[in-house]
Design a protein around this motif. Structure first.
Motif, PDB file in Angstrom:
ATOM      1  N   TYR A  59      29.279  24.632  40.490  1.00  0.00           N
ATOM      2  CA  TYR A  59      30.428  25.071  41.284  1.00  0.00           C
ATOM      3  C   TYR A  59      31.337  23.883  41.596  1.00  0.00           C
ATOM      4  O   TYR A  59      32.554  23.940  41.396  1.00  0.00           O
ATOM      5  CB  TYR A  59      29.928  25.727  42.572  1.00  0.00           C
ATOM      6  N   TYR A  60      30.736  22.795  42.069  1.00  0.00           N
ATOM      7  CA  TYR A  60      31.544  21.617  42.413  1.00  0.00           C
ATOM      8  C   TYR A  60      32.263  21.081  41.176  1.00  0.00           C
ATOM      9  O   TYR A  60      33.466  20.793  41.213  1.00  0.00           O
ATOM     10  CB  TYR A  60      30.674  20.518  43.034  1.00  0.00           C
ATOM     11  N   THR A  61      31.523  20.966  40.077  1.00  0.00           N
ATOM     12  CA  THR A  61      32.107  20.456  38.831  1.00  0.00           C
ATOM     13  C   THR A  61      33.308  21.307  38.428  1.00  0.00           C
ATOM     14  O   THR A  61      34.359  20.798  38.022  1.00  0.00           O
ATOM     15  CB  THR A  61      31.043  20.470  37.708  1.00  0.00           C
ATOM     16  N   SER A  62      33.171  22.617  38.570  1.00  0.00           N
ATOM     17  CA  SER A  62      34.228  23.547  38.186  1.00  0.00           C
ATOM     18  C   SER A  62      35.409  23.492  39.168  1.00  0.00           C
ATOM     19  O   SER A  62      36.574  23.494  38.757  1.00  0.00           O
ATOM     20  CB  SER A  62      33.659  24.966  38.121  1.00  0.00           C
ATOM     21  N   LEU A  63      35.116  23.423  40.459  1.00  0.00           N
ATOM     22  CA  LEU A  63      36.182  23.320  41.468  1.00  0.00           C
ATOM     23  C   LEU A  63      36.974  22.033  41.277  1.00  0.00           C
ATOM     24  O   LEU A  63      38.208  22.014  41.394  1.00  0.00           O
ATOM     25  CB  LEU A  63      35.579  23.348  42.889  1.00  0.00           C
ATOM     26  N   TYR A  64      36.278  20.956  40.966  1.00  0.00           N
ATOM     27  CA  TYR A  64      36.920  19.656  40.751  1.00  0.00           C
ATOM     28  C   TYR A  64      37.844  19.728  39.530  1.00  0.00           C
ATOM     29  O   TYR A  64      38.980  19.271  39.550  1.00  0.00           O
ATOM     30  CB  TYR A  64      35.840  18.593  40.555  1.00  0.00           C
ATOM     31  N   GLN A  65      37.338  20.359  38.499  1.00  0.00           N
ATOM     32  CA  GLN A  65      38.067  20.502  37.238  1.00  0.00           C
ATOM     33  C   GLN A  65      39.302  21.392  37.401  1.00  0.00           C
ATOM     34  O   GLN A  65      40.337  21.173  36.788  1.00  0.00           O
ATOM     35  CB  GLN A  65      37.110  21.141  36.213  1.00  0.00           C
ATOM     36  N   SER A  66      39.174  22.439  38.221  1.00  0.00           N
ATOM     37  CA  SER A  66      40.186  23.504  38.283  1.00  0.00           C
ATOM     38  C   SER A  66      41.068  23.424  39.520  1.00  0.00           C
ATOM     39  O   SER A  66      41.859  24.333  39.764  1.00  0.00           O
ATOM     40  CB  SER A  66      39.469  24.857  38.306  1.00  0.00           C
ATOM     41  N   HIS A  67      40.916  22.351  40.311  1.00  0.00           N
ATOM     42  CA  HIS A  67      41.649  22.241  41.581  1.00  0.00           C
ATOM     43  C   HIS A  67      41.427  23.486  42.436  1.00  0.00           C
ATOM     44  O   HIS A  67      42.354  24.049  43.014  1.00  0.00           O
ATOM     45  CB  HIS A  67      43.140  22.002  41.330  1.00  0.00           C
ATOM     46  N   GLY A  68      40.182  23.939  42.453  1.00  0.00           N
ATOM     47  CA  GLY A  68      39.804  25.031  43.366  1.00  0.00           C
ATOM     48  C   GLY A  68      39.911  26.439  42.802  1.00  0.00           C
ATOM     49  O   GLY A  68      39.605  27.397  43.495  1.00  0.00           O
ATOM     50  N   ARG A  69      40.313  26.572  41.519  1.00  0.00           N
ATOM     51  CA  ARG A  69      40.486  27.933  40.958  1.00  0.00           C
ATOM     52  C   ARG A  69      39.179  28.457  40.362  1.00  0.00           C
ATOM     53  O   ARG A  69      39.152  28.970  39.244  1.00  0.00           O
ATOM     54  CB  ARG A  69      41.550  27.928  39.862  1.00  0.00           C
ATOM     55  N   SER A  70      38.109  28.278  41.092  1.00  0.00           N
ATOM     56  CA  SER A  70      36.798  28.747  40.639  1.00  0.00           C
ATOM     57  C   SER A  70      36.140  29.505  41.779  1.00  0.00           C
ATOM     58  O   SER A  70      36.515  29.343  42.936  1.00  0.00           O
ATOM     59  CB  SER A  70      35.896  27.569  40.256  1.00  0.00           C
TER      60      SER A  70
END
Length: 209
Positions: free
Chosen positions: A153-164
């Motif tokens: 989740y964190y990896t994805s939030l970091y990557q997507s600027h919160g669009r996860s």
């Protein structure tokens, strides 16, 4: 005018520990059968329970699909409800994965913020889904558990600027069937897309003035 098609990526996890069948991946496969409506291109992926695979796969999925939203689904052996996670955490990863590996730094992104919130208002999504009278209870959490779910989740939030987003499901049959979980995911993700669109049209309005 036809609405532009929206790519949405949904992931589940592979087997780990005593969970030879991971309810999260079963639920995602059920969702795939149901789909998310005519204007959504749904892409589903099974993610291995391995830190290094997550670090490689998440950026690759964003690059490949440029999705409007990525939703990760994970299994919580302790959960009895379908749980919407509000945020991902950067540090505290000490549990070994399927390869007996854990990050030496015990964190996702060195120097990254301690916690990243999803841009999606999970309270609003939870309320909307609960109003639908599905036979599945939906709740909210701020702690995704400091294992691969939280790490992803964190990896994805970091990557997507919160669009996860991240959704925890209970083990199959405790209490929900695969079909019930699939239907719940469908309703949850449809509401997430709706909440996301409204928040973005608000942002665009503010930017124009």
């Amino acid at each position: 005018m036809e609405k532009p098609r929206r790519p949405v990526v949904v992931t589940g996890f592979g087997p780990f520990g005593e969970h030879s069948v991971n309810a999260s991946w079963i639920a995602v496969q059920e969702l795939e059968k149901l789909g998310l409506g005519d204007d959504v291109d749904l892409y589903v992926y099974e993610i291995p329970v391995e830190y290094q695979a997550v670090q490689r796969l998440i950026p690759a999925l964003w690059k490949k699909h440029s999705p409007q939203l990525v939703v990760h689904v994970g299994l919580s052996g302790m959960a009895t409800t379908v749980t919407l996670e509000k945020c991902g955490h950067n540090v505290g990863y000490r549990g070994l994965d399927n390869c007996r590996f854990c990050p030496g730094s015990h964190c996702c992104v060195e120097g990254g913020p301690e916690c990243i919130d999803s841009v999606i208002d999970m309270d609003q999504v939870c309320k909307r889904v609960s109003d639908l009278d599905l036979d599945v209870l939906v709740t909210i959490s701020k702690d995704a558990g400091r294992y691969l779910c939280d790490f992803t989740y964190y990896t994805s939030l970091y990557q997507s600027h919160g669009r996860s987003a991240f959704v925890h499901v209970p083990p199959l049959g405790k209490p929900y069937t695969a079909e019930q979980l699939g239907r719940a995911l469908q309703a949850i993700i449809e509401e997430m897309l709706s909440v996301l669109e409204h928040s973005e049209s608000d942002i665009n309005c503010h930017n124009e003035h």
